[in-house]
Motif scaffolding. Structure first.
Motif, PDB file in Angstrom:
ATOM      1  N   GLY A  17       2.053   8.518  29.326  1.00  0.00           N
ATOM      2  CA  GLY A  17       1.151   7.391  29.127  1.00  0.00           C
ATOM      3  C   GLY A  17       0.536   7.316  27.746  1.00  0.00           C
ATOM      4  O   GLY A  17      -0.203   6.385  27.449  1.00  0.00           O
ATOM      5  N   LYS A  18       0.825   8.293  26.880  1.00  0.00           N
ATOM      6  CA  LYS A  18       0.302   8.270  25.500  1.00  0.00           C
ATOM      7  C   LYS A  18       1.088   7.250  24.686  1.00  0.00           C
ATOM      8  O   LYS A  18       2.295   7.080  24.857  1.00  0.00           O
ATOM      9  N   LEU A  19       0.375   6.581  23.782  1.00  0.00           N
ATOM     10  CA  LEU A  19       1.007   5.585  22.930  1.00  0.00           C
ATOM     11  C   LEU A  19       1.496   6.212  21.627  1.00  0.00           C
ATOM     12  O   LEU A  19       0.961   7.223  21.174  1.00  0.00           O
ATOM     13  N   ALA A  20       2.485   5.585  21.040  1.00  0.00           N
ATOM     14  CA  ALA A  20       2.976   5.942  19.713  1.00  0.00           C
ATOM     15  C   ALA A  20       3.151   4.649  18.923  1.00  0.00           C
ATOM     16  O   ALA A  20       3.414   3.583  19.501  1.00  0.00           O
ATOM     17  N   LEU A  21       2.976   4.738  17.605  1.00  0.00           N
ATOM     18  CA  LEU A  21       3.115   3.590  16.716  1.00  0.00           C
ATOM     19  C   LEU A  21       4.170   3.893  15.672  1.00  0.00           C
ATOM     20  O   LEU A  21       4.184   4.982  15.095  1.00  0.00           O
ATOM     21  N   LYS A  22       5.053   2.925  15.404  1.00  0.00           N
ATOM     22  CA  LYS A  22       6.055   3.040  14.346  1.00  0.00           C
ATOM     23  C   LYS A  22       5.895   1.832  13.444  1.00  0.00           C
ATOM     24  O   LYS A  22       5.902   0.696  13.926  1.00  0.00           O
ATOM     25  N   PHE A  23       5.742   2.090  12.141  1.00  0.00           N
ATOM     26  CA  PHE A  23       5.472   1.018  11.185  1.00  0.00           C
ATOM     27  C   PHE A  23       6.506   0.959  10.077  1.00  0.00           C
ATOM     28  O   PHE A  23       6.993   1.992   9.608  1.00  0.00           O
ATOM     29  N   ASN A  24       6.773  -0.265   9.629  1.00  0.00           N
ATOM     30  CA  ASN A  24       7.354  -0.539   8.316  1.00  0.00           C
ATOM     31  C   ASN A  24       6.200  -1.117   7.511  1.00  0.00           C
ATOM     32  O   ASN A  24       5.558  -2.068   7.951  1.00  0.00           O
ATOM     33  N   TRP A  25       5.913  -0.531   6.361  1.00  0.00           N
ATOM     34  CA  TRP A  25       4.722  -0.933   5.614  1.00  0.00           C
ATOM     35  C   TRP A  25       5.050  -1.067   4.126  1.00  0.00           C
ATOM     36  O   TRP A  25       6.087  -0.584   3.660  1.00  0.00           O
ATOM     37  N   SER A  26       4.138  -1.724   3.404  1.00  0.00           N
ATOM     38  CA  SER A  26       4.257  -1.829   1.946  1.00  0.00           C
ATOM     39  C   SER A  26       2.871  -1.947   1.327  1.00  0.00           C
ATOM     40  O   SER A  26       1.952  -2.505   1.931  1.00  0.00           O
ATOM     41  N   TRP A  27       2.756  -1.374   0.133  1.00  0.00           N
ATOM     42  CA  TRP A  27       1.526  -1.515  -0.642  1.00  0.00           C
ATOM     43  C   TRP A  27       1.522  -2.887  -1.294  1.00  0.00           C
ATOM     44  O   TRP A  27       2.565  -3.381  -1.727  1.00  0.00           O
ATOM     45  N   LEU A  28       0.337  -3.508  -1.386  1.00  0.00           N
ATOM     46  CA  LEU A  28       0.171  -4.807  -2.028  1.00  0.00           C
ATOM     47  C   LEU A  28      -0.446  -4.675  -3.412  1.00  0.00           C
ATOM     48  O   LEU A  28      -0.666  -5.678  -4.089  1.00  0.00           O
ATOM     49  N   ASN A  29      -0.747  -3.433  -3.825  1.00  0.00           N
ATOM     50  CA  ASN A  29      -1.230  -3.181  -5.177  1.00  0.00           C
ATOM     51  C   ASN A  29      -0.625  -1.864  -5.654  1.00  0.00           C
ATOM     52  O   ASN A  29       0.129  -1.218  -4.935  1.00  0.00           O
ATOM     53  N   GLY A  30      -0.939  -1.474  -6.869  1.00  0.00           N
ATOM     54  CA  GLY A  30      -0.386  -0.235  -7.409  1.00  0.00           C
ATOM     55  C   GLY A  30       1.111  -0.350  -7.620  1.00  0.00           C
ATOM     56  O   GLY A  30       1.587  -1.355  -8.158  1.00  0.00           O
ATOM     57  N   ASP A  31       1.867   0.623  -7.152  1.00  0.00           N
ATOM     58  CA  ASP A  31       3.317   0.642  -7.410  1.00  0.00           C
ATOM     59  C   ASP A  31       4.130  -0.257  -6.479  1.00  0.00           C
ATOM     60  O   ASP A  31       5.346  -0.360  -6.621  1.00  0.00           O
ATOM     61  N   LEU A  32       3.485  -0.905  -5.509  1.00  0.00           N
ATOM     62  CA  LEU A  32       4.126  -1.836  -4.575  1.00  0.00           C
ATOM     63  C   LEU A  32       5.257  -1.182  -3.766  1.00  0.00           C
ATOM     64  O   LEU A  32       6.140  -1.861  -3.268  1.00  0.00           O
ATOM     65  N   SER A  33       5.196   0.129  -3.602  1.00  0.00           N
ATOM     66  CA  SER A  33       6.224   0.829  -2.834  1.00  0.00           C
ATOM     67  C   SER A  33       6.082   0.524  -1.350  1.00  0.00           C
ATOM     68  O   SER A  33       5.106  -0.082  -0.909  1.00  0.00           O
ATOM     69  N   ASP A  34       7.079   0.954  -0.583  1.00  0.00           N
ATOM     70  CA  ASP A  34       7.039   0.740   0.860  1.00  0.00           C
ATOM     71  C   ASP A  34       7.539   1.988   1.570  1.00  0.00           C
ATOM     72  O   ASP A  34       7.958   2.953   0.935  1.00  0.00           O
ATOM     73  N   GLY A  35       7.455   1.964   2.884  1.00  0.00           N
ATOM     74  CA  GLY A  35       7.898   3.119   3.639  1.00  0.00           C
ATOM     75  C   GLY A  35       7.869   2.870   5.127  1.00  0.00           C
ATOM     76  O   GLY A  35       7.617   1.756   5.590  1.00  0.00           O
ATOM     77  N   LYS A  36       8.134   3.932   5.855  1.00  0.00           N
ATOM     78  CA  LYS A  36       8.086   3.934   7.310  1.00  0.00           C
ATOM     79  C   LYS A  36       7.160   5.058   7.732  1.00  0.00           C
ATOM     80  O   LYS A  36       7.092   6.096   7.070  1.00  0.00           O
ATOM     81  N   SER A  37       6.443   4.841   8.817  1.00  0.00           N
ATOM     82  CA  SER A  37       5.547   5.881   9.308  1.00  0.00           C
ATOM     83  C   SER A  37       5.518   5.864  10.831  1.00  0.00           C
ATOM     84  O   SER A  37       5.815   4.849  11.459  1.00  0.00           O
ATOM     85  N   GLU A  38       5.174   7.021  11.390  1.00  0.00           N
ATOM     86  CA  GLU A  38       5.048   7.165  12.839  1.00  0.00           C
ATOM     87  C   GLU A  38       3.750   7.889  13.154  1.00  0.00           C
ATOM     88  O   GLU A  38       3.382   8.841  12.463  1.00  0.00           O
ATOM     89  N   TYR A  39       3.083   7.427  14.209  1.00  0.00           N
ATOM     90  CA  TYR A  39       1.799   7.992  14.625  1.00  0.00           C
ATOM     91  C   TYR A  39       1.823   8.259  16.125  1.00  0.00           C
ATOM     92  O   TYR A  39       2.436   7.490  16.877  1.00  0.00           O
ATOM     93  N   VAL A  40       1.154   9.305  16.555  1.00  0.00           N
ATOM     94  CA  VAL A  40       1.038   9.615  17.983  1.00  0.00           C
ATOM     95  C   VAL A  40      -0.427   9.589  18.388  1.00  0.00           C
ATOM     96  O   VAL A  40      -1.330   9.906  17.588  1.00  0.00           O
ATOM     97  N   GLU A  41      -0.668   9.213  19.626  1.00  0.00           N
ATOM     98  CA  GLU A  41      -2.023   9.152  20.157  1.00  0.00           C
ATOM     99  C   GLU A  41      -2.558  10.560  20.404  1.00  0.00           C
ATOM    100  O   GLU A  41      -1.834  11.436  20.867  1.00  0.00           O
ATOM    101  N   ILE A  42      -3.825  10.747  20.067  1.00  0.00           N
ATOM    102  CA  ILE A  42      -4.511  12.014  20.311  1.00  0.00           C
ATOM    103  C   ILE A  42      -5.730  11.759  21.188  1.00  0.00           C
ATOM    104  O   ILE A  42      -6.170  10.621  21.327  1.00  0.00           O
ATOM    105  N   GLU A  43      -6.274  12.817  21.771  1.00  0.00           N
ATOM    106  CA  GLU A  43      -7.465  12.697  22.626  1.00  0.00           C
ATOM    107  C   GLU A  43      -8.696  12.457  21.789  1.00  0.00           C
ATOM    108  O   GLU A  43      -8.821  12.946  20.706  1.00  0.00           O
TER     109      GLU A  43
END
Length: 111
Positions: free
Chosen positions: A85-111
């Protein structure tokens, strides 16, 4: 799937600032998502976004790093749920300032 009063930590974040020391606290009313995060390289951060379907979200985020840098970005994410029942998040993201790089990230729910 609702993110209200749920906390997450990064398990993968290539090219990003957040780490397993960064705690993300999400709040949700209807389709509106807000949040705060800090820890690791991030002094303070905030999130605003929306849930576009049961499992998809779009976010804008901004933070002040411990080095005094202001960063702003955008992401599109997928919410999944594991067998416990724990949630997880998966993102495609990008910076809108600075070097304007992008990436992928994953997060897991904690208590």
């Amino acid at each position: 799937m609702n993110l209200n009063n749920r906390k997450f930590v990064a398990v993968e974040n290539k090219n990003g600032l957040s780490s397993n020391e960064t705690i993300f606290c999400y709040f949700q009313k209807g389709s509106t998502i807000t949040g705060k995060y800090n820890g690791g390289a991030i002094l303070e951060g905030s999130i605003i976004g929306k849930q576009t379907s049961d499992s998809q979200i779009e976010l804008l985020f901004q933070c002040l790093t411990k080095d005094g840098e202001l960063k702003v970005g955008q992401s599109k994410g997928l919410i999944t749920k594991d067998q416990s029942g724990k949630l997880a998040l998966k993102f495609n993201w990008s910076w809108l300032n600075g070097d304007l790089s992008d990436g992928k990230s994953e997060y897991v729910e904690i208590e």
